[in-house]
Design a protein around this motif. Structure first.
Motif, PDB file in Angstrom:
ATOM      1  N   PRO A 338     -13.199   7.277   0.244  1.00  0.00           N
ATOM      2  CA  PRO A 338     -13.434   6.726  -1.090  1.00  0.00           C
ATOM      3  C   PRO A 338     -12.287   5.939  -1.714  1.00  0.00           C
ATOM      4  O   PRO A 338     -12.346   4.733  -1.773  1.00  0.00           O
ATOM      5  CB  PRO A 338     -13.747   7.953  -1.939  1.00  0.00           C
ATOM      6  CG  PRO A 338     -13.852   9.069  -1.006  1.00  0.00           C
ATOM      7  CD  PRO A 338     -13.138   8.695   0.230  1.00  0.00           C
ATOM      8  N   ILE A 339     -11.283   6.639  -2.151  1.00  0.00           N
ATOM      9  CA  ILE A 339     -10.446   6.027  -3.166  1.00  0.00           C
ATOM     10  C   ILE A 339      -9.741   4.767  -2.699  1.00  0.00           C
ATOM     11  O   ILE A 339      -9.957   3.691  -3.227  1.00  0.00           O
ATOM     12  CB  ILE A 339      -9.400   7.028  -3.673  1.00  0.00           C
ATOM     13  CG1 ILE A 339     -10.114   8.240  -4.210  1.00  0.00           C
ATOM     14  CG2 ILE A 339      -8.510   6.389  -4.693  1.00  0.00           C
ATOM     15  CD1 ILE A 339      -9.207   9.314  -4.691  1.00  0.00           C
ATOM     16  N   PHE A 340      -8.948   4.934  -1.703  1.00  0.00           N
ATOM     17  CA  PHE A 340      -7.984   3.871  -1.485  1.00  0.00           C
ATOM     18  C   PHE A 340      -8.578   2.643  -0.825  1.00  0.00           C
ATOM     19  O   PHE A 340      -8.196   1.533  -1.137  1.00  0.00           O
ATOM     20  CB  PHE A 340      -6.800   4.417  -0.692  1.00  0.00           C
ATOM     21  CG  PHE A 340      -6.085   5.448  -1.495  1.00  0.00           C
ATOM     22  CD1 PHE A 340      -6.087   6.761  -1.113  1.00  0.00           C
ATOM     23  CD2 PHE A 340      -5.471   5.109  -2.694  1.00  0.00           C
ATOM     24  CE1 PHE A 340      -5.460   7.731  -1.885  1.00  0.00           C
ATOM     25  CE2 PHE A 340      -4.841   6.064  -3.455  1.00  0.00           C
ATOM     26  CZ  PHE A 340      -4.834   7.376  -3.045  1.00  0.00           C
ATOM     27  N   LYS A 342     -11.553   1.638  -1.270  1.00  0.00           N
ATOM     28  CA  LYS A 342     -12.276   0.957  -2.337  1.00  0.00           C
ATOM     29  C   LYS A 342     -11.308   0.275  -3.275  1.00  0.00           C
ATOM     30  O   LYS A 342     -11.522  -0.837  -3.702  1.00  0.00           O
ATOM     31  CB  LYS A 342     -13.101   1.966  -3.116  1.00  0.00           C
ATOM     32  CG  LYS A 342     -14.467   2.112  -2.542  1.00  0.00           C
ATOM     33  CD  LYS A 342     -15.243   3.096  -3.336  1.00  0.00           C
ATOM     34  CE  LYS A 342     -16.529   3.419  -2.585  1.00  0.00           C
ATOM     35  NZ  LYS A 342     -17.644   2.770  -3.105  1.00  0.00           N
ATOM     36  N   ALA A 343     -10.240   1.009  -3.544  1.00  0.00           N
ATOM     37  CA  ALA A 343      -9.299   0.476  -4.520  1.00  0.00           C
ATOM     38  C   ALA A 343      -8.738  -0.860  -4.077  1.00  0.00           C
ATOM     39  O   ALA A 343      -8.471  -1.731  -4.880  1.00  0.00           O
ATOM     40  CB  ALA A 343      -8.173   1.468  -4.716  1.00  0.00           C
ATOM     41  N   LEU A 348     -16.726  -6.161  -3.766  1.00  0.00           N
ATOM     42  CA  LEU A 348     -17.251  -4.837  -4.047  1.00  0.00           C
ATOM     43  C   LEU A 348     -18.525  -4.585  -3.275  1.00  0.00           C
ATOM     44  O   LEU A 348     -19.517  -5.274  -3.490  1.00  0.00           O
ATOM     45  CB  LEU A 348     -17.579  -4.692  -5.522  1.00  0.00           C
ATOM     46  CG  LEU A 348     -16.400  -4.799  -6.448  1.00  0.00           C
ATOM     47  CD1 LEU A 348     -16.894  -4.667  -7.866  1.00  0.00           C
ATOM     48  CD2 LEU A 348     -15.401  -3.736  -6.116  1.00  0.00           C
ATOM     49  N   PRO A 349     -18.502  -3.606  -2.406  1.00  0.00           N
ATOM     50  CA  PRO A 349     -19.766  -3.233  -1.790  1.00  0.00           C
ATOM     51  C   PRO A 349     -20.542  -2.400  -2.803  1.00  0.00           C
ATOM     52  O   PRO A 349     -19.947  -1.538  -3.449  1.00  0.00           O
ATOM     53  CB  PRO A 349     -19.343  -2.382  -0.598  1.00  0.00           C
ATOM     54  CG  PRO A 349     -17.975  -1.910  -0.911  1.00  0.00           C
ATOM     55  CD  PRO A 349     -17.383  -2.795  -1.963  1.00  0.00           C
TER      56      PRO A 349
END
Lengths: 403, 172
Positions: A338-340, A342-343, A348-349
């Motif tokens: 998740p976090i990184f 995406k970050a 943006l998917p």
């Protein structure tokens, strides 16, 4: 309470329309909205019930323009008039600089008007304000209706505070602007007096070079001319005549701040004092008064936070893959995602893509398990890029908890 | 306490070095949390400073609404026997917003989208709120004896009246 934002060079005043229910407060504001050029006003925000009764407040900002070098804004609010909304009325009244009381001229409404005025006084008192010193204007609204009290009666019965009053028919806009204008003028006068009375240390002239004062500037005999010359941050003033100020100084961060790599500030470039012309002398002259200044670079700052995971190099440089948890075996599958990654993504998917609903439901639990068990992190076969990241993050969390 | 003393104490005052520090903190916060935009406002809805992508927003309204929402929940909290709720979170389909109390007079609002996650934003904003509070406290200490500076001359209200005439005069 008036806010002076010397950083953004703004003065903000709050004016509240008060009065009994259905006396025409919102109508007043709507009229102001309709008749003010759209360049000078913001949107009218209304928090109302489905029947168009004000529930919380209506709000509209008006931009007065540049007053003595400050971008001056009026923020107009209305309160809900109905008696049982007193708690919200109190909230809206908080921090008001001026009040416009809209009274209903109809005979039958006299009592309501008086009650509402009384209520205003009480609510102001709660905010430690005195109705006698707060800028207040009364509008006798609905003058076009048949069963109304005469002006003399209204003055006698309601205006016991002896404040300026105006006749109005809010539906047609009559009296709306004179009322507002008077209140705004009272507020701004009040602001000006208040500021002179209390002193205004918000932006020390020597520190910023924006506000000339007798102490730092010789040309202080024309303070207003000087203020008008100050370059604005948000609304650049183009070529305003500069009769009194020598203009060697350009708006830029003065080098004498001595702050290495001072962050570029988007809103304002700390204009140089146009009167002093040369920033540095005026600044150094002020140093004794502001001993904190030289400390800036050493002040406790956040940038260290050494344990913070450096936003991971590996995932950053990798192109983002849409989440495909099934490709990665084991419990860590979701945790790794998740976090990184995406970050760091630029495209943006959509979040729903590629994630099964059931997996979403269990994700939190899986993450918990993963967090609880260090072993999971150390499991062989883990992609090497992920492990240190997890550890770092955990370490960071631990230290945070300790601290 | 005299009125002017009270006003002096009540007013939120920031010096330039405070603003520089605040800017630095907010910039770092945005970088680390990957949020879109961070807004610092006082409890009355006045913006102190804003960072990040704000082009599409009507800032005045956002700040006012944020402050009012916060004020409303404070009442709500009071009814529940809490002093106030220190964090508010509103989730949208794309954008979400988190409002956290900083000290007791300012609010840090963070607007973020799917590029980051609530947990990260919350963690980082807690950290930032703490540091901002330190900055504010330092600022508070400093202004025990503020330098008396006359800053708005007589001309302020005159000039304001003229503008009011320009704006409302022909309408009335």
């Amino acid at each position: 309470m008036v806010q002076f934002n010397f950083f953004r060079r703004e003065v903000n005043c709050k004016i509240v329309y008060y009065g009994p229910g259905l006396s025409g407060k919102t109508t007043n504001l709507e009229m102001v909205f309709k008749r003010t050029p759209s360049t000078s006003r913001g949107e009218l925000t209304s928090i109302a019930t489905e029947q168009d009764r004000t529930l919380f407040f209506d709000f509209m900002p008006i931009d007065l323009g540049n007053v003595a070098g400050m971008k001056t804004k009026l923020r107009l609010f209305t309160v809900p008039g109905q008696v049982f909304y007193n708690s919200t009325r109190k909230l809206v009244l908080q921090g008001a600089d001026g009040v416009i009381f809209i009274a209903d001229s109809q005979k039958s409404k006299l009592q309501e008007n008086l009650e509402s005025l009384k209520n205003l006084e009480e609510n102001l008192k709660i905010h430690k304000m005195d109705i006698r010193t707060t800028p207040l204007v009364i509008q006798w609204n609905k003058r076009d209706l048949p069963n109304i009290l005469s002006l003399e009666e209204l003055e006698k019965k309601i205006n016991y505070l002896n404040v300026p009053t105006f006749e109005g028919v809010a539906m047609t806009g009559e009296g709306v602007f004179p009322t507002l204008k008077k209140c705004a003028a009272l507020v701004l006068e009040f602001v000006s007096k208040q500021a002179n009375m209390t002193g205004q240390p918000a932006y020390n002239p020597g520190m910023t070079g924006t506000m000339p004062s007798a102490a730092s500037v010789q040309g202080a005999s024309q303070p207003n001319a000087a203020m008008q010359n100050i370059p604005q941050s948000n609304v650049p003033i183009q070529s305003i005549p500069q009769p009194n100020a020598p203009m060697q100084a350009q708006a830029s961060t003065p080098p004498s701040f001595g702050i290495p790599n001072a962050p570029t500030v988007p809103q304002a470039a700390f204009p140089v004092n146009p009167i002093a012309g040369n920033y540095a002398p005026s600044f150094s002259a002020q140093i004794p008064q502001q001993p904190q200044m030289p400390k800036i670079p050493q002040m406790p700052q956040m940038p260290q936070m050494p344990q913070m995971p450096q936003m991971p190099q590996t995932p950053m440089s990798q192109p983002i893959q849409s989440p495909q948890p099934q490709q990665i075996p084991g419990k860590m599958a979701n945790f790794q995602n998740p976090i990184f990654k995406k970050a760091s993504s630029t495209v943006l998917p959509p979040r729903t893509q590629g994630i099964e609903p059931q997996e979403d439901f269990n994700m939190g639990q899986r993450e918990d398990e993963a967090l609880q068990s260090q072993e999971v992190a150390a499991k062989p076969g883990m992609p090497s890029g992920e492990k240190p990241l997890f550890k770092k993050f955990k370490k960071f969390l631990d230290e945070k908890n300790k601290g | 306490m005299k009125d002017d003393d009270r006003l002096k104490l009540q007013r939120l005052v920031f010096y330039k070095e405070d603003i520089l520090l605040i800017d630095k903190l907010l910039n770092t916060f945005l970088k680390r949390s990957q949020a879109k935009c961070a807004i610092l406002i006082d409890k009355e809805g006045h913006m102190i400073t804003v960072h990040g992508d704000t082009k599409t927003y009507d800032m005045d309204t956002i700040c006012t609404l944020l402050a009012s929402t916060f004020a409303a929940t404070r009442e709500w909290a009071r009814l529940l026997g809490e002093e106030e709720f220190s964090v508010l979170f509103h989730q949208g389909k794309k954008d979400s917003i988190q409002v956290a109390l900083v000290g007791d007079r300012t609010l840090l609002a963070v607007i973020f989208d799917e590029r980051t996650q609530l947990g990260l934003v919350r963690l980082m904003s807690n950290e930032t709120a703490r540091k901002l509070d330190e900055v504010f406290q330092q600022a508070e200490k400093r202004r025990v004896n503020p330098v008396e500076t006359e800053f708005l001359g007589e001309g302020f209200s005159d000039s304001a009246n003229k503008l009011l005439d320009d704006l409302f005069g022909e309408n009335s």
